[in-house]
Design a protein around this motif. Structure first.
Motif, PDB file in Angstrom:
ATOM      1  N   LYS A   8       0.818  -1.218   0.000  1.00 53.43           N
ATOM      2  CA  LYS A   8       0.000   0.000   0.000  1.00 53.43           C
ATOM      3  C   LYS A   8       0.853   1.271   0.000  1.00 53.43           C
ATOM      4  O   LYS A   8       0.525   2.252  -0.648  1.00 53.43           O
ATOM      5  CB  LYS A   8      -0.914   0.033   1.243  1.00 53.43           C
ATOM      6  CG  LYS A   8      -1.766  -1.203   1.440  1.00 53.43           C
ATOM      7  CD  LYS A   8      -2.763  -1.402   0.318  1.00 53.43           C
ATOM      8  CE  LYS A   8      -3.626  -2.644   0.572  1.00 53.43           C
ATOM      9  NZ  LYS A   8      -4.410  -3.002  -0.623  1.00 53.43           N
ATOM     10  N   LYS A   9       1.960   1.235   0.772  1.00 55.34           N
ATOM     11  CA  LYS A   9       2.783   2.437   0.938  1.00 55.34           C
ATOM     12  C   LYS A   9       4.233   2.137   0.546  1.00 55.34           C
ATOM     13  O   LYS A   9       4.811   1.154   1.005  1.00 55.34           O
ATOM     14  CB  LYS A   9       2.732   2.935   2.384  1.00 55.34           C
ATOM     15  CG  LYS A   9       3.492   4.245   2.615  1.00 55.34           C
ATOM     16  CD  LYS A   9       3.553   4.611   4.100  1.00 55.34           C
ATOM     17  CE  LYS A   9       2.249   5.189   4.608  1.00 55.34           C
ATOM     18  NZ  LYS A   9       2.429   5.792   5.973  1.00 55.34           N
ATOM     19  N   ILE A  10       4.812   3.005  -0.297  1.00 60.34           N
ATOM     20  CA  ILE A  10       6.184   2.805  -0.782  1.00 60.34           C
ATOM     21  C   ILE A  10       7.019   4.044  -0.484  1.00 60.34           C
ATOM     22  O   ILE A  10       6.593   5.174  -0.751  1.00 60.34           O
ATOM     23  CB  ILE A  10       6.198   2.540  -2.308  1.00 60.34           C
ATOM     24  CG1 ILE A  10       5.382   1.285  -2.633  1.00 60.34           C
ATOM     25  CG2 ILE A  10       7.633   2.398  -2.830  1.00 60.34           C
ATOM     26  CD1 ILE A  10       5.151   1.063  -4.118  1.00 60.34           C
ATOM     27  N   MET A  11       8.216   3.823   0.083  1.00 58.93           N
ATOM     28  CA  MET A  11       9.144   4.931   0.301  1.00 58.93           C
ATOM     29  C   MET A  11      10.183   4.957  -0.814  1.00 58.93           C
ATOM     30  O   MET A  11      10.728   3.919  -1.195  1.00 58.93           O
ATOM     31  CB  MET A  11       9.863   4.810   1.654  1.00 58.93           C
ATOM     32  CG  MET A  11      10.876   5.937   1.883  1.00 58.93           C
ATOM     33  SD  MET A  11      11.908   5.708   3.359  1.00 58.93           S
ATOM     34  CE  MET A  11      10.781   6.246   4.625  1.00 58.93           C
ATOM     35  N   ARG A  82       6.237   3.647   8.500  1.00 55.24           N
ATOM     36  CA  ARG A  82       6.007   2.206   8.356  1.00 55.24           C
ATOM     37  C   ARG A  82       5.573   1.818   6.925  1.00 55.24           C
ATOM     38  O   ARG A  82       4.508   1.238   6.715  1.00 55.24           O
ATOM     39  CB  ARG A  82       4.942   1.728   9.344  1.00 55.24           C
ATOM     40  CG  ARG A  82       5.323   1.906  10.804  1.00 55.24           C
ATOM     41  CD  ARG A  82       6.492   1.014  11.172  1.00 55.24           C
ATOM     42  NE  ARG A  82       6.986   1.231  12.507  1.00 55.24           N
ATOM     43  CZ  ARG A  82       6.991   0.290  13.459  1.00 55.24           C
ATOM     44  NH1 ARG A  82       6.532  -0.910  13.225  1.00 55.24           N
ATOM     45  NH2 ARG A  82       7.494   0.575  14.653  1.00 55.24           N
ATOM     46  N   PRO A  83       6.404   2.126   5.926  1.00 56.25           N
ATOM     47  CA  PRO A  83       6.052   1.729   4.556  1.00 56.25           C
ATOM     48  C   PRO A  83       6.134   0.218   4.382  1.00 56.25           C
ATOM     49  O   PRO A  83       6.838  -0.466   5.130  1.00 56.25           O
ATOM     50  CB  PRO A  83       7.127   2.433   3.700  1.00 56.25           C
ATOM     51  CG  PRO A  83       8.303   2.541   4.619  1.00 56.25           C
ATOM     52  CD  PRO A  83       7.729   2.778   5.993  1.00 56.25           C
ATOM     53  N   GLU A 109      14.541  -5.453   8.104  1.00 51.82           N
ATOM     54  CA  GLU A 109      14.029  -6.744   8.577  1.00 51.82           C
ATOM     55  C   GLU A 109      13.134  -6.554   9.804  1.00 51.82           C
ATOM     56  O   GLU A 109      12.066  -7.171   9.916  1.00 51.82           O
ATOM     57  CB  GLU A 109      15.212  -7.654   8.926  1.00 51.82           C
ATOM     58  CG  GLU A 109      14.803  -9.074   9.266  1.00 51.82           C
ATOM     59  CD  GLU A 109      15.998  -9.971   9.548  1.00 51.82           C
ATOM     60  OE1 GLU A 109      15.767 -11.136   9.908  1.00 51.82           O
ATOM     61  OE2 GLU A 109      17.150  -9.503   9.433  1.00 51.82           O
ATOM     62  N   GLU A 110      13.556  -5.669  10.699  1.00 53.25           N
ATOM     63  CA  GLU A 110      12.781  -5.409  11.927  1.00 53.25           C
ATOM     64  C   GLU A 110      11.378  -4.904  11.615  1.00 53.25           C
ATOM     65  O   GLU A 110      10.395  -5.342  12.229  1.00 53.25           O
ATOM     66  CB  GLU A 110      13.524  -4.363  12.774  1.00 53.25           C
ATOM     67  CG  GLU A 110      12.786  -3.944  14.029  1.00 53.25           C
ATOM     68  CD  GLU A 110      13.371  -2.671  14.640  1.00 53.25           C
ATOM     69  OE1 GLU A 110      12.606  -1.924  15.293  1.00 53.25           O
ATOM     70  OE2 GLU A 110      14.591  -2.422  14.471  1.00 53.25           O
ATOM     71  N   LEU A 111      11.277  -3.973  10.639  1.00 50.76           N
ATOM     72  CA  LEU A 111       9.985  -3.366  10.320  1.00 50.76           C
ATOM     73  C   LEU A 111       9.251  -4.099   9.200  1.00 50.76           C
ATOM     74  O   LEU A 111       8.142  -3.720   8.835  1.00 50.76           O
ATOM     75  CB  LEU A 111      10.176  -1.899   9.919  1.00 50.76           C
ATOM     76  CG  LEU A 111      10.817  -0.979  10.967  1.00 50.76           C
ATOM     77  CD1 LEU A 111      10.947   0.433  10.417  1.00 50.76           C
ATOM     78  CD2 LEU A 111      10.002  -0.974  12.262  1.00 50.76           C
ATOM     79  N   GLY A 112       9.881  -5.130   8.634  1.00 53.14           N
ATOM     80  CA  GLY A 112       9.238  -5.880   7.555  1.00 53.14           C
ATOM     81  C   GLY A 112       9.107  -5.087   6.275  1.00 53.14           C
ATOM     82  O   GLY A 112       8.103  -5.218   5.552  1.00 53.14           O
TER      83      GLY A 112
END
Length: 280
Positions: A8-11, A82-83, A109-112
């Motif tokens: 849904k969200k991309i940085m 949180r992208p 990795e921590e935030l997926g």
């Protein structure tokens, strides 16, 4: 290629402040990427510490951070936004280096957060001079005589073996910053001493200089299914030794025979496939 509905969200990481002759194409490509992703319905978060580009205009991305592109600041933004995914390959050297730092820090990795496009292993192999040299040797593509130096004394010994003039090529730096051509040991010592401080991995490729050769470029793209194509070929008006950003470029190539052009085309496709680049 079907649209991914699990994201849904991309940085996107931009190229930061740039100087004339460097990375203008990344501003253009990054701006188009933001607009294309928005058009597809994705929420776009942009990090780019450059207020002078239209890329950081409010209309281009949903959320814009004009912040330093450093591990500290980008990590903070990742934790806040949180992208689902990160697209680092449109910010040139700056974006690639930042992606490597973020991966090594463990925050992705921590935030997926998924890395879109070219994998980190491919970026590493393309940017690390030693790994790239090994890859070209594996697939039979010719290279200038060269060796890797991590200290000034190593560089001097390699130069004596290869013979002057020598070009010092840094790893993971924008526009060859920290490198240069040298005709004497004194010049070599100056360039290497400065360059080792600027390269994130303190590597220098000490290579036989080909200043004065024709400079020919091939812009190549590849997808994850291994389809690859040459978008265009270009010939620099100035020879090797004058930075591309300071030179006039003709497209297509003007002075090669068709056989020479096809030989270089095949080489460029062999290299992008061996690297497993996804994108440009």
């Amino acid at each position: 290629m079907p649209k991914r509905t699990d994201i849904k969200k991309i940085m996107i990481i931009g190229s930061g402040p740039i100087i004339i002759g460097q990375a203008a194409e990344f501003d253009y490509a990054g701006t188009q990427a933001c607009l294309a992703l928005k058009e597809e319905g994705y929420s776009v978060v942009l990090v780019n510490s450059n207020p002078a580009t239209i890329m950081t205009d409010r209309e281009i991305a949903d959320t814009v951070y004009i912040e330093p592109i450093t591990l500290e600041f980008v990590s903070r933004i990742l934790r806040k936004e949180r992208p689902d995914a990160l697209l680092p390959t449109l910010g040139g050297q700056t974006g690639l280096n930042m992606a490597m730092e973020l991966s090594k820090s463990g925050i992705l990795e921590e935030l997926g957060v998924e890395l879109l496009g070219t994998k980190l292993s491919a970026i590493d192999r393309a940017e690390d001079r030693e790994l790239f040299k090994e890859l070209c040797e594996e697939i039979g593509e010719p290279l200038c005589k060269s060796d890797i130096a991590t200290t000034t004394e190593e560089a001097v010994a390699i130069a004596q073996k290869i013979g002057y003039p020598i070009i010092v090529r840094p790893a993971f730096t924008m526009g060859g910053t920290g490198g240069g051509i040298c005709a004497t040991e004194e010049e070599l010592r100056d360039i290497v001493a400065t360059g080792l401080k600027l390269s994130p991995i303190t590597h220098r490729l000490i290579e036989k200089s080909i200043a004065g050769y024709k400079e020919i470029e091939y812009e190549v793209m590849r997808d994850s299914a291994d389809n690859a194509m040459v978008v265009c070929n270009m010939e620099n008006f100035d020879p090797v030794g004058v930075h591309t950003g300071d030179s006039i470029v003709f497209a297509p190539v003007q002075t090669l025979t068709d056989i020479e052009n096809q030989m270089l085309r095949d080489a460029s496709l062999n290299i992008i496939r061996a690297l497993k680049i996804e994108g440009g």
